[in-house]
Scaffold this motif. Sequence first.
Motif, mmCIF file in Angstrom:
data_model
loop_
_atom_site.group_PDB
_atom_site.id
_atom_site.type_symbol
_atom_site.label_atom_id
_atom_site.label_comp_id
_atom_site.label_asym_id
_atom_site.label_seq_id
_atom_site.Cartn_x
_atom_site.Cartn_y
_atom_site.Cartn_z
ATOM 1 N N GLU A 24 4.526 -16.614 -8.600
ATOM 2 C CA GLU A 24 3.324 -17.283 -9.014
ATOM 3 C C GLU A 24 2.332 -16.455 -8.708
ATOM 4 O OE1 GLU A 24 2.905 -21.588 -8.399
ATOM 5 O OE2 GLU A 24 5.064 -21.523 -8.057
ATOM 6 N N LEU A 25 2.658 -15.631 -7.678
ATOM 7 C CA LEU A 25 1.291 -14.823 -6.768
ATOM 8 C C LEU A 25 2.009 -13.508 -6.580
ATOM 9 C CD1 LEU A 25 -1.446 -14.891 -5.387
ATOM 10 C CD2 LEU A 25 -0.265 -15.527 -3.567
ATOM 11 N N VAL A 26 1.050 -12.448 -6.918
ATOM 12 C CA VAL A 26 1.335 -11.041 -6.540
ATOM 13 C C VAL A 26 0.309 -10.553 -5.657
ATOM 14 C CG1 VAL A 26 2.119 -8.757 -7.243
ATOM 15 C CG2 VAL A 26 2.837 -10.703 -8.569
ATOM 16 N N ILE A 27 0.526 -9.908 -4.625
ATOM 17 C CA ILE A 27 -0.525 -9.318 -3.849
ATOM 18 C C ILE A 27 -0.459 -7.784 -4.094
ATOM 19 C CG2 ILE A 27 -1.227 -8.939 -1.544
ATOM 20 C CD1 ILE A 27 0.352 -11.494 -0.830
ATOM 21 N N MET A 28 -1.398 -7.155 -4.493
ATOM 22 C CA MET A 28 -1.510 -5.653 -4.653
ATOM 23 C C MET A 28 -2.317 -5.109 -3.665
ATOM 24 S SD MET A 28 -1.303 -5.525 -8.561
ATOM 25 C CE MET A 28 -0.075 -6.195 -9.555
ATOM 26 N N ASP A 29 -1.900 -4.316 -2.776
ATOM 27 C CA ASP A 29 -2.537 -3.724 -1.798
ATOM 28 C C ASP A 29 -3.089 -2.131 -2.240
ATOM 29 O OD1 ASP A 29 -3.789 -2.897 0.444
ATOM 30 O OD2 ASP A 29 -2.133 -3.188 1.779
ATOM 31 N N GLU A 30 -4.196 -2.153 -2.385
ATOM 32 C CA GLU A 30 -4.681 -0.698 -3.042
ATOM 33 C C GLU A 30 -3.630 -0.160 -4.021
ATOM 34 O OE1 GLU A 30 -7.653 0.738 -1.729
ATOM 35 O OE2 GLU A 30 -8.066 0.212 0.029
ATOM 36 N N PRO A 31 -3.467 -0.685 -5.090
ATOM 37 C CA PRO A 31 -2.618 -0.381 -5.792
ATOM 38 C C PRO A 31 -2.790 1.137 -6.593
ATOM 39 C CG PRO A 31 -3.328 -2.107 -7.027
ATOM 40 C CD PRO A 31 -4.042 -2.150 -5.452
ATOM 41 N N THR A 32 -4.127 1.462 -6.540
ATOM 42 C CA THR A 32 -4.587 2.615 -7.545
ATOM 43 C C THR A 32 -4.971 3.522 -6.507
ATOM 44 O OG1 THR A 32 -6.798 1.800 -7.880
ATOM 45 C CG2 THR A 32 -5.134 1.318 -9.733
ATOM 46 N N ALA A 33 -5.083 3.387 -5.215
ATOM 47 C CA ALA A 33 -5.631 4.265 -4.197
ATOM 48 C C ALA A 33 -5.229 5.727 -4.306
ATOM 49 C CB ALA A 33 -5.374 3.866 -2.678
ATOM 50 N N ALA A 34 -4.018 6.221 -4.487
ATOM 51 C CA ALA A 34 -3.746 7.420 -4.678
ATOM 52 C C ALA A 34 -3.642 7.995 -5.959
ATOM 53 C CB ALA A 34 -2.427 7.717 -3.848
ATOM 54 N N LEU A 35 -4.132 7.380 -7.136
ATOM 55 C CA LEU A 35 -4.082 7.831 -8.542
ATOM 56 C C LEU A 35 -5.388 8.556 -8.863
ATOM 57 C CD1 LEU A 35 -2.117 4.587 -9.658
ATOM 58 C CD2 LEU A 35 -1.364 6.750 -8.957
ATOM 59 N N THR B 23 -1.180 -15.246 -10.830
ATOM 60 C CA THR B 23 -2.257 -15.026 -9.851
ATOM 61 C C THR B 23 -1.975 -13.880 -9.114
ATOM 62 O OG1 THR B 23 -2.056 -17.575 -9.803
ATOM 63 C CG2 THR B 23 -3.674 -16.314 -8.150
ATOM 64 N N ILE B 24 -3.152 -13.086 -9.007
ATOM 65 C CA ILE B 24 -3.173 -11.714 -8.339
ATOM 66 C C ILE B 24 -4.154 -11.465 -7.277
ATOM 67 C CG2 ILE B 24 -3.700 -9.215 -8.788
ATOM 68 C CD1 ILE B 24 -1.924 -9.753 -11.722
ATOM 69 N N ILE B 25 -3.944 -11.216 -6.283
ATOM 70 C CA ILE B 25 -4.823 -10.871 -4.982
ATOM 71 C C ILE B 25 -4.916 -9.255 -5.478
ATOM 72 C CG2 ILE B 25 -5.122 -10.859 -2.682
ATOM 73 C CD1 ILE B 25 -3.844 -13.338 -2.295
ATOM 74 N N PHE B 26 -6.031 -8.656 -5.452
ATOM 75 C CA PHE B 26 -6.199 -7.200 -5.752
ATOM 76 C C PHE B 26 -7.051 -6.781 -4.434
ATOM 77 C CE2 PHE B 26 -7.630 -3.498 -7.358
ATOM 78 C CZ PHE B 26 -6.753 -3.049 -8.229
ATOM 79 N N ILE B 27 -6.286 -5.956 -3.640
ATOM 80 C CA ILE B 27 -7.174 -5.400 -2.600
ATOM 81 C C ILE B 27 -7.450 -3.994 -2.808
ATOM 82 C CG2 ILE B 27 -6.765 -4.747 0.084
ATOM 83 C CD1 ILE B 27 -4.671 -7.066 0.304
ATOM 84 N N THR B 28 -8.856 -3.709 -2.478
ATOM 85 C CA THR B 28 -9.063 -2.365 -2.717
ATOM 86 C C THR B 28 -10.403 -2.119 -1.771
ATOM 87 O OG1 THR B 28 -10.179 -0.938 -4.374
ATOM 88 C CG2 THR B 28 -10.917 -3.105 -4.578
ATOM 89 N N HIS B 29 -10.620 -0.819 -1.614
ATOM 90 C CA HIS B 29 -11.771 -0.435 -0.718
ATOM 91 C C HIS B 29 -12.991 -0.014 -1.622
ATOM 92 C CE1 HIS B 29 -10.141 3.450 -1.524
ATOM 93 N NE2 HIS B 29 -11.322 3.785 -1.509
ATOM 94 N N ASP B 30 -12.448 0.182 -2.986
ATOM 95 C CA ASP B 30 -13.553 0.656 -4.022
ATOM 96 C C ASP B 30 -14.188 -0.351 -4.735
ATOM 97 O OD1 ASP B 30 -14.926 2.221 -6.011
ATOM 98 O OD2 ASP B 30 -13.061 3.318 -6.415
ATOM 99 N N GLN C 261 0.788 -1.167 -0.105
ATOM 100 C CA GLN C 261 0.184 0.067 0.021
ATOM 101 C C GLN C 261 0.667 1.338 0.081
ATOM 102 O OE1 GLN C 261 -2.689 0.067 3.251
ATOM 103 N NE2 GLN C 261 -4.145 1.204 2.156
ATOM 104 N N ALA C 262 0.362 2.421 -0.409
ATOM 105 C CA ALA C 262 1.167 3.436 -0.711
ATOM 106 C C ALA C 262 2.563 3.327 -1.353
ATOM 107 C CB ALA C 262 1.262 4.336 0.852
ATOM 108 N N SER C 263 2.687 2.492 -2.369
ATOM 109 C CA SER C 263 3.852 2.260 -3.219
ATOM 110 C C SER C 263 4.584 3.808 -3.358
ATOM 111 C CB SER C 263 3.739 1.609 -4.368
ATOM 112 O OG SER C 263 2.678 0.854 -4.270
#
Lengths: 321, 282
Positions: free
Chosen positions: A175-186, A208-215, A99-101
């Motif tokens: 094999e797996l990438v976890i993305m934590d709110e990757p678009t939150a600040a954009l 495989t992707i785990i895509f975390i978002t509040h939206d 998060q907040a990359s």
Amino acid sequence: MPLLSIRNLNVEYRLPDLKIAIKALKGVSVNVNKGDIAGIVGESGSGKSTLALAIMRMLKPPAIIKSGNIYFNDVDLLSLSEHEFNSKYRWVKISMVPQASQNIFNPTMRIRDHFIDTAKAHGITDENEVLKRASEILEFTKLNPARVFNLYPHQLSGGMKQRVAIALALFLNPELVIMDEPTAALDVVTQMDILNLVKSINEKFGTTIIFITHDISIIPVIASSVVVLYNGEVMEVGPMEDIIIDPKHPYTKALVQSTPSLSSSADEVKPIPGEPPNPLEDIQGCPFWPRCPYVMDVCKTDKPPEYNVNGRIVRCYLYEK
Amino acid sequence: MRSNEYLIELRDVCVYFTERVGLLGKRVTKALDHVNLSISDGDVIAVVGESGAGKTTMGRVILGLQKPTSGIALFRGKDIYSLKGREFEEFRRSVQWVPQDPYSSLDPSLTIGEQLMAPIRRWNPKIDASARAQELLRLVGLVPPSFYMNKYPHQLSGGQRQRIAIARSLASNPRLIVADEPVTMIDSSLRISFINTFIELMRVVNLSLVFITHDIALARILLLKSGKGRVVILKDGRIVEEGDINEIVSNPRDEYTKVLVNAAPDLKKWLKGYEKRSEPSL
């Protein structure tokens, strides 16, 4: 067999000063199939980032994993030694875009050195090889390696930093990438570019992707399956189309209804009544009952079990047969 | 309409920031570039644009915090930046601000009651500040108000803090509120209840609103729900389009507006598209 299988995971943050433990994840079970983009939706405090950090084994005190298992290809990640996990899994098979990359970079290091540093941590010391591989990925993320390599983080825009963070996560071909709110600040335009990039990673490399978002409004754009988290508990799990078109859990319904679309009418968009739960307070029964329009007496005392509704998991007494 | 009937009017406003580059070089950033805007009493204006478009700078010019490099900013027909004495007081009282980040905009060392009563006393020493503070809390949906008066900001959630910030902006009985991304830090599921709060406030205390956001779908719902007002699309410091939100969303004339509209995630449109896609199999 799912690629990742989280079984009954319990995580607590122990606050000795307050003599209490905040239960961040309460019996969370989630399966992620190979090749999926699994969307995890939830409000702040629902445990999304805790879940991501637990999979990466990056939770630090006062957070502790109380119980549960995280199986990756049938290996329980929580049973491995730190050395074994770090050398064989972390970043090698499972990596993360935190998060907040925007803030994850070392401000004193050029972008090229971030790649060299990452490679070194995993025993790759041939700089030419590192930069060759890094160039390939940066190009895939639509950045110009020759230019970006020599820049410092502060010279990149938010969208460019996000692309570099994604390139770093892909560096060892996990094999797996976890993305934590990757678009939150954009902003929305850059957000759409990043979502398209994430999809193309999934398609081209089979990652495989785990895509975390509040939206929840970006879920149809990106995800193939959805997990809805609320106050550290799973409310509903299922294929993306089912959940967005016909949400079963009252919380998921409310979440979809509260999301403004460019084509929705004024009356269609309704707020979720009440306030999000206070993590310091333990809610008896279903965590959503104080805000739920369909609340029954049983909801206030007992935790709803998992009901299977047409191949979907819904934890709500409305679906008791 | 005579210009002094406008609450706020920006005429050909430019704000340029000059940066030194190296020894002799200069770089000029045009944060606002020949902007014209008029705000009447009771208006709702949604200002939409991406980061760096000049939204916040525009808000700051209206708030009297950023003097234009050229052009003129008027409050009821008078130049904001040459107002003095009583007239300036009246401007300050009338135009207030709701900042973006409720985690940094409240004083951590003051109770909610204290942070609300201070501006109430500043603007109206004669009234019962505590009663008025509680009235404001009720207006922004924090009930019962007595529950919040003695709390400190850290004891409240982000959403509650932002409601406090809104209540505080009302302490001087303003005519216009400039809300700069007021729900960006708020969970998306709560954003609509904030929109409803703003609409309720406009109805109850006859407030005008400048609502700055990067989210065009949210701007649209605000304008639809309030049944009036218009949207202003900012790009690189210029107003590229201004008018009725539905008109602009369904028929964007400017290239940038098209990009903005197409990039906005749309659950409903997606659902409709899905119905169409799945029809043949039915």
